[in-house]
Design a protein around this motif. Sequence first.
Motif, PDB file in Angstrom:
ATOM      1  N   LEU A   1      45.264  59.480  60.508  1.00 31.89           N
ATOM      2  CA  LEU A   1      46.026  59.940  61.680  1.00 31.89           C
ATOM      3  C   LEU A   1      45.588  59.192  62.934  1.00 31.89           C
ATOM      4  O   LEU A   1      46.429  58.840  63.777  1.00 31.89           O
ATOM      5  CB  LEU A   1      45.852  61.449  61.884  1.00 31.89           C
ATOM      6  CG  LEU A   1      46.542  62.386  60.884  1.00 31.89           C
ATOM      7  CD1 LEU A   1      46.420  63.829  61.345  1.00 31.89           C
ATOM      8  CD2 LEU A   1      48.013  62.041  60.697  1.00 31.89           C
ATOM      9  N   ASP A   2      44.286  58.941  63.076  1.00 33.15           N
ATOM     10  CA  ASP A   2      43.793  58.193  64.244  1.00 33.15           C
ATOM     11  C   ASP A   2      44.455  56.811  64.298  1.00 33.15           C
ATOM     12  O   ASP A   2      44.853  56.345  65.368  1.00 33.15           O
ATOM     13  CB  ASP A   2      42.269  58.008  64.182  1.00 33.15           C
ATOM     14  CG  ASP A   2      41.532  59.326  64.444  1.00 33.15           C
ATOM     15  OD1 ASP A   2      42.186  60.275  64.935  1.00 33.15           O
ATOM     16  OD2 ASP A   2      40.330  59.396  64.141  1.00 33.15           O
ATOM     17  N   ARG A   3      44.521  56.170  63.127  1.00 32.10           N
ATOM     18  CA  ARG A   3      45.102  54.815  63.063  1.00 32.10           C
ATOM     19  C   ARG A   3      46.583  54.811  63.476  1.00 32.10           C
ATOM     20  O   ARG A   3      47.118  53.783  63.860  1.00 32.10           O
ATOM     21  CB  ARG A   3      44.993  54.259  61.643  1.00 32.10           C
ATOM     22  CG  ARG A   3      43.595  53.859  61.269  1.00 32.10           C
ATOM     23  CD  ARG A   3      43.597  53.259  59.873  1.00 32.10           C
ATOM     24  NE  ARG A   3      42.256  53.002  59.385  1.00 32.10           N
ATOM     25  CZ  ARG A   3      42.008  52.454  58.197  1.00 32.10           C
ATOM     26  NH1 ARG A   3      43.011  52.122  57.397  1.00 32.10           N
ATOM     27  NH2 ARG A   3      40.765  52.244  57.819  1.00 32.10           N
ATOM     28  N   ILE A   4      47.243  55.977  63.330  1.00 31.10           N
ATOM     29  CA  ILE A   4      48.662  56.053  63.696  1.00 31.10           C
ATOM     30  C   ILE A   4      48.834  56.524  65.138  1.00 31.10           C
ATOM     31  O   ILE A   4      49.510  55.884  65.942  1.00 31.10           O
ATOM     32  CB  ILE A   4      49.412  57.011  62.740  1.00 31.10           C
ATOM     33  CG1 ILE A   4      49.417  56.442  61.323  1.00 31.10           C
ATOM     34  CG2 ILE A   4      50.857  57.233  63.214  1.00 31.10           C
ATOM     35  CD1 ILE A   4      49.912  57.404  60.261  1.00 31.10           C
ATOM     36  N   PHE A   5      48.194  57.648  65.491  1.00 32.15           N
ATOM     37  CA  PHE A   5      48.519  58.333  66.754  1.00 32.15           C
ATOM     38  C   PHE A   5      47.694  57.914  67.971  1.00 32.15           C
ATOM     39  O   PHE A   5      48.165  57.998  69.092  1.00 32.15           O
ATOM     40  CB  PHE A   5      48.354  59.852  66.572  1.00 32.15           C
ATOM     41  CG  PHE A   5      49.429  60.486  65.748  1.00 32.15           C
ATOM     42  CD1 PHE A   5      50.744  60.537  66.200  1.00 32.15           C
ATOM     43  CD2 PHE A   5      49.145  61.040  64.509  1.00 32.15           C
ATOM     44  CE1 PHE A   5      51.740  61.133  65.453  1.00 32.15           C
ATOM     45  CE2 PHE A   5      50.135  61.636  63.748  1.00 32.15           C
ATOM     46  CZ  PHE A   5      51.441  61.678  64.215  1.00 32.15           C
ATOM     47  N   GLU A   6      46.399  57.560  67.751  1.00 31.84           N
ATOM     48  CA  GLU A   6      45.525  57.420  68.923  1.00 31.84           C
ATOM     49  C   GLU A   6      45.688  56.065  69.613  1.00 31.84           C
ATOM     50  O   GLU A   6      46.407  55.196  69.140  1.00 31.84           O
ATOM     51  CB  GLU A   6      44.063  57.654  68.494  1.00 31.84           C
ATOM     52  CG  GLU A   6      43.825  59.074  67.965  1.00 31.84           C
ATOM     53  CD  GLU A   6      44.405  60.176  68.865  1.00 31.84           C
ATOM     54  OE1 GLU A   6      44.245  60.094  70.104  1.00 31.84           O
ATOM     55  OE2 GLU A   6      45.023  61.115  68.330  1.00 31.84           O
ATOM     56  N   VAL A   7      45.007  55.903  70.734  1.00 31.17           N
ATOM     57  CA  VAL A   7      45.075  54.649  71.508  1.00 31.17           C
ATOM     58  C   VAL A   7      44.732  53.492  70.573  1.00 31.17           C
ATOM     59  O   VAL A   7      43.813  53.578  69.767  1.00 31.17           O
ATOM     60  CB  VAL A   7      44.059  54.706  72.683  1.00 31.17           C
ATOM     61  CG1 VAL A   7      44.103  53.404  73.483  1.00 31.17           C
ATOM     62  CG2 VAL A   7      44.386  55.893  73.589  1.00 31.17           C
TER      63      VAL A   7
ATOM     64  N   GLY B   1      46.443  52.777  68.151  1.00 34.42           N
ATOM     65  CA  GLY B   1      47.036  53.095  66.845  1.00 34.42           C
ATOM     66  C   GLY B   1      48.388  52.418  66.697  1.00 34.42           C
ATOM     67  O   GLY B   1      48.946  51.870  67.654  1.00 34.42           O
ATOM     68  N   THR B   2      48.917  52.466  65.483  1.00 36.95           N
ATOM     69  CA  THR B   2      50.169  51.730  65.202  1.00 36.95           C
ATOM     70  C   THR B   2      51.354  52.272  66.012  1.00 36.95           C
ATOM     71  O   THR B   2      52.270  51.528  66.331  1.00 36.95           O
ATOM     72  CB  THR B   2      50.497  51.782  63.696  1.00 36.95           C
ATOM     73  OG1 THR B   2      50.407  53.138  63.253  1.00 36.95           O
ATOM     74  CG2 THR B   2      49.559  50.923  62.884  1.00 36.95           C
ATOM     75  N   MET B   3      51.366  53.564  66.349  1.00 35.24           N
ATOM     76  CA  MET B   3      52.454  54.128  67.172  1.00 35.24           C
ATOM     77  C   MET B   3      52.530  53.386  68.510  1.00 35.24           C
ATOM     78  O   MET B   3      53.594  53.014  68.967  1.00 35.24           O
ATOM     79  CB  MET B   3      52.205  55.613  67.453  1.00 35.24           C
ATOM     80  CG  MET B   3      52.537  56.510  66.282  1.00 35.24           C
ATOM     81  SD  MET B   3      54.234  57.069  66.324  1.00 35.24           S
ATOM     82  CE  MET B   3      54.098  58.563  65.350  1.00 35.24           C
ATOM     83  N   HIS B   4      51.357  53.195  69.144  1.00 34.08           N
ATOM     84  CA  HIS B   4      51.309  52.541  70.453  1.00 34.08           C
ATOM     85  C   HIS B   4      51.655  51.058  70.328  1.00 34.08           C
ATOM     86  O   HIS B   4      52.350  50.512  71.183  1.00 34.08           O
ATOM     87  CB  HIS B   4      49.908  52.680  71.070  1.00 34.08           C
ATOM     88  CG  HIS B   4      49.578  54.091  71.455  1.00 34.08           C
ATOM     89  ND1 HIS B   4      49.805  54.589  72.709  1.00 34.08           N
ATOM     90  CD2 HIS B   4      49.059  55.117  70.730  1.00 34.08           C
ATOM     91  CE1 HIS B   4      49.424  55.862  72.750  1.00 34.08           C
ATOM     92  NE2 HIS B   4      48.977  56.218  71.560  1.00 34.08           N
ATOM     93  N   ARG B   5      51.164  50.424  69.271  1.00 33.01           N
ATOM     94  CA  ARG B   5      51.352  48.981  69.139  1.00 33.01           C
ATOM     95  C   ARG B   5      52.762  48.608  68.716  1.00 33.01           C
ATOM     96  O   ARG B   5      53.288  47.580  69.114  1.00 33.01           O
ATOM     97  CB  ARG B   5      50.356  48.415  68.117  1.00 33.01           C
ATOM     98  CG  ARG B   5      48.904  48.500  68.544  1.00 33.01           C
ATOM     99  CD  ARG B   5      48.044  47.469  67.812  1.00 33.01           C
ATOM    100  NE  ARG B   5      48.311  47.404  66.377  1.00 33.01           N
ATOM    101  CZ  ARG B   5      47.696  48.155  65.465  1.00 33.01           C
ATOM    102  NH1 ARG B   5      46.785  49.021  65.855  1.00 33.01           N
ATOM    103  NH2 ARG B   5      47.962  48.034  64.181  1.00 33.01           N
ATOM    104  N   LYS B   6      53.367  49.460  67.876  1.00 34.52           N
ATOM    105  CA  LYS B   6      54.615  49.028  67.230  1.00 34.52           C
ATOM    106  C   LYS B   6      55.865  49.753  67.701  1.00 34.52           C
ATOM    107  O   LYS B   6      56.960  49.400  67.304  1.00 34.52           O
ATOM    108  CB  LYS B   6      54.478  49.177  65.709  1.00 34.52           C
ATOM    109  CG  LYS B   6      53.382  48.281  65.139  1.00 34.52           C
ATOM    110  CD  LYS B   6      53.368  48.286  63.644  1.00 34.52           C
ATOM    111  CE  LYS B   6      52.329  47.297  63.126  1.00 34.52           C
ATOM    112  NZ  LYS B   6      52.293  47.216  61.673  1.00 34.52           N
ATOM    113  N   MET B   7      55.688  50.811  68.507  1.00 33.71           N
ATOM    114  CA  MET B   7      56.871  51.526  69.002  1.00 33.71           C
ATOM    115  C   MET B   7      57.029  51.304  70.491  1.00 33.71           C
ATOM    116  O   MET B   7      56.112  51.549  71.259  1.00 33.71           O
ATOM    117  CB  MET B   7      56.755  53.028  68.705  1.00 33.71           C
ATOM    118  CG  MET B   7      57.063  53.376  67.271  1.00 33.71           C
ATOM    119  SD  MET B   7      56.817  55.133  66.956  1.00 33.71           S
ATOM    120  CE  MET B   7      58.198  55.859  67.829  1.00 33.71           C
ATOM    121  N   ARG B   8      58.207  50.826  70.876  1.00 28.44           N
ATOM    122  CA  ARG B   8      58.478  50.599  72.292  1.00 28.44           C
ATOM    123  C   ARG B   8      58.571  51.924  73.043  1.00 28.44           C
ATOM    124  O   ARG B   8      59.136  52.885  72.521  1.00 28.44           O
ATOM    125  CB  ARG B   8      59.812  49.855  72.436  1.00 28.44           C
ATOM    126  CG  ARG B   8      59.600  48.438  72.947  1.00 28.44           C
ATOM    127  CD  ARG B   8      60.891  47.902  73.488  1.00 28.44           C
ATOM    128  NE  ARG B   8      61.420  46.920  72.548  1.00 28.44           N
ATOM    129  CZ  ARG B   8      62.696  46.572  72.535  1.00 28.44           C
ATOM    130  NH1 ARG B   8      63.552  47.155  73.317  1.00 28.44           N
ATOM    131  NH2 ARG B   8      63.111  45.653  71.701  1.00 28.44           N
TER     132      ARG B   8
END
Length: 934
Positions: free
Chosen positions: A240-246, A248-255
């Motif tokens: 979850l950290d790898r997806i949601f946190e600073v 993480g992939t959410m921040h890097r890959k979602m505009r």
Amino acid sequence: MDKYVVIDLETTGHSALKDDKIIEVGMVVIENNKIIDNYSTLLNPNKKIPPFISNLTGIYNKDVMDAPTFQEKAGEIVDMFDNSYLIAHNVPFDLGFINAELANNGFDILTNSVLDTVELARILYPKAPSYKLGQLAEYLGIYHDDPHRALSDAVVTGKLFLKLKEKLASLPYETISHLLNIEKMLKSDLYELLHNRQEELAFSAVENSAIEVYRGLAFKHIKEAETNRNSLEVSYGEYLDRIFEVNGTMHRKMRNYEKRTGQREMSEIIFDSFQIHKHALIEAETGTGKSLAYLIPAIYEAVKTGQRLVISTYTTQLQAQLLEEEIPLIRNLVEFPFEVALLKGKSHYISLEKFERELVSHQHDNYDITLTKAMILVWLTETDTGDIDEIQLPSSGYFYYKKISTDTEGNVDPHSPWFTRSYYQKARKRAQQADIIITNHALLCTDMFNEYQLLPGYDKVIIDEAHHLEETASRHYGLKLDYINMQYTLNQIGTTDEIKSLGRILGKYSSFDQDKLPLEEWNNVLVKVKYEIDDLFRMLSQYVIDQNKKSKSLSDIGRTQYRFENKKENSAKWNTINEMATRLIFYLKDLIHILVIMEQHLEKKEVLEKFDKDDLRGHIQILQTFIDSMEQLFLEEDSLSKVKWIEVETQGAKNAVYLYSEPTDISTLLASDFFEKKQTVILTSATLTMKNSFSFIQNRLGLTSDRLITKKIDSPFSYKDQVQLLIPDDFPDIKYGNMDEFIYATCEAILSLAEITEGRMLVLFTSYDMLRKSYNLLRETLDISTYILIAQGISSGSRTRLKKNFQTFDQAILLGTSSFWEGVDIPGDDLSCLMIVRLPFQPPDHPIYEAKSNYIKENGKNPFMELSLPNAVIRFKQGFGRLIRSTNDRGIVFICDARIIKSRYGNYFTKSIPDVPINTASTNELMKIAKNWF
């Protein structure tokens, strides 16, 4: 002939027969696959242009005042069509107008070969979402600079035709040959185009590896996907950290990603439920991002344990969203491979074997069936799934499709060459190999009630749109019987001398001692059965109408409803109905007996082919279900645990009657057949609670507290700043019979609010009758040159079509009932005002509610608090949720029903939605508040 002339007209109305006139002509000429010339002129119609047409086209009376008449331009127009095809987007309209004007002005009418781009687009682009010119242009990437002006529309239609010609040139030889066989029944004169393409292909040696051909049928070759099985070493917290946190992939890959705390929280609750083998009820308010919130733990759990997991949705719309938007996004976020498969019921998948056999018989094909065959032929060259939901068939095409769905196949021999090519079998195989299976509530419930034989085995399931599970499960434990389906089935079987199913089978084996078969008896009994069905359903219709004069219950789709209990219907008429039902059951048993004799006779001769045997057995099976249903409805003892009711089309034929039976309480069945058997069931929706309590839904579904986690995830939206709730205190009270006054006050409020919000209003009704009356009143009082009025059940088109039309016009008002209370997303400026006319209580005499209320009373509880109020609150929350769909949305919710503030139960509604400013005052005062707020 290689000259094509495209024509588009703007007119004063829809009908040349009603003296509507042409106001603009646009034409383009195509030769050698290029647009080489164009022509455009305004025409003086010698009559006023209606404001609606001026709004649509931008052509006003002053623009055509000095324009030439049709008489003056007719010669030029006719000359352009010399030795050419005539092309239009809906040929009957444009050609009808041109020929009416030519005839009225003393000219010869046009008799050119025609090509209709609506029809061609339906055939050649069967997956297109719409066949309106603007939406087709968008779908195919054609630029449309000035919609609803004749020359611009003609240019776009010309470019569309060139795309269609290109698509036609990509089709395989077998598809072209089949299209040639049915071409005569189409509106377009396609023979020359198809024949030329067939000739080209006949002398071409190019093999197309993307297409497979079997028994003269061409379809897309589907490669079997390789499944990658990975082991997951990472812990769930780290995942979850790898997806949601600073970082993480959410921040890097979602505009423009904004962190939503509720999303991670929901993911963690679901994962915990999986670990401790508990069920969970999770209400995730709008904006939580619940689809991602449950997909993230579902995929991790399935891959980590190597055990598949099922996700079930109520609507195909959400299934499509998961597959097309959410799953690709998650593939990007989780950075490890996983397999997802969609699995629906057999009736969704086409049977190639059935279609190949049906394709050759044209004797009884009408236009819709021909068009359906043509669409399917092209679609088969591009579909990976064989799922009929990918295309929009013409209305009666669905009756034809019923005959060729996998549902009709009977037991398929695994060694048959068709088995390896079966779309349904491929879908099952994909599901067996997948980590995640996406399905719908209908198949989930069918599987549940068929001892779990349809879906591959699973222990964990996530049910989205879970507020619909109870009604879906009830439907699958119940039954439905209707006149149209019964007569359609019997017509498909046919007499022994018709070229229908039975006649076709007997015709194949005519040399095998058929004089020993009771053929004449079949024909006689079939006539009697059809007569008895007609008689019974007419009698039922009249009975319901007579009963409902005493108490009128009208469904939200305009049907009259009546609940019946055999022992309580004491009249002579009901006794007659029972006798008729009994007689019909005997005749149906006779039909089954004769079919069994026929099957045994041909089996003995060892000549009966599997396909024909399946057909005979299928007929026996469906006739038996008719008997079972009739016995349950009319001959079984009544019980409190079942509700039986009749629905009659108020505007339909005298025998348009539907019979239903459902359990009054599904909770014990779900508890024993589902919740006790599964490790973890996650139930989620935006609307599960009433006043923050889950007890209603928990009781209705049969969930016990000892194995249950409950959680409410709040919306990240700032409702206090985004919404104003307005409730007038001066509306007439319906309770005192002021229905007309109430409707009048509602329409006045709509008109006042429309001025403030410039249209962009969705008005939700609980009754179709009230919607219709309001529509008629608004039509008389609304300035139709300013506002577009769209009404469900009155304006033509599906819910999606009405929603698109609403979004197309700047100043539109949309009146909706039933299905518009949920699942309709109109984000942004397109919707600024939501009006709820009445609190969505079911009428007390609604058949199912009446029966469930009695059942609750018998168990010593209060039906209003246990059933009526919670259902109304959940429906209200669904309606309220239509307005705010994103952080930037702003709007007004106007509630005409003062019960929300005056009744003792009103705060159950206001305390069940997000905290918003509530304004109660006179209608006049509320309009001032609304104006200031905007």
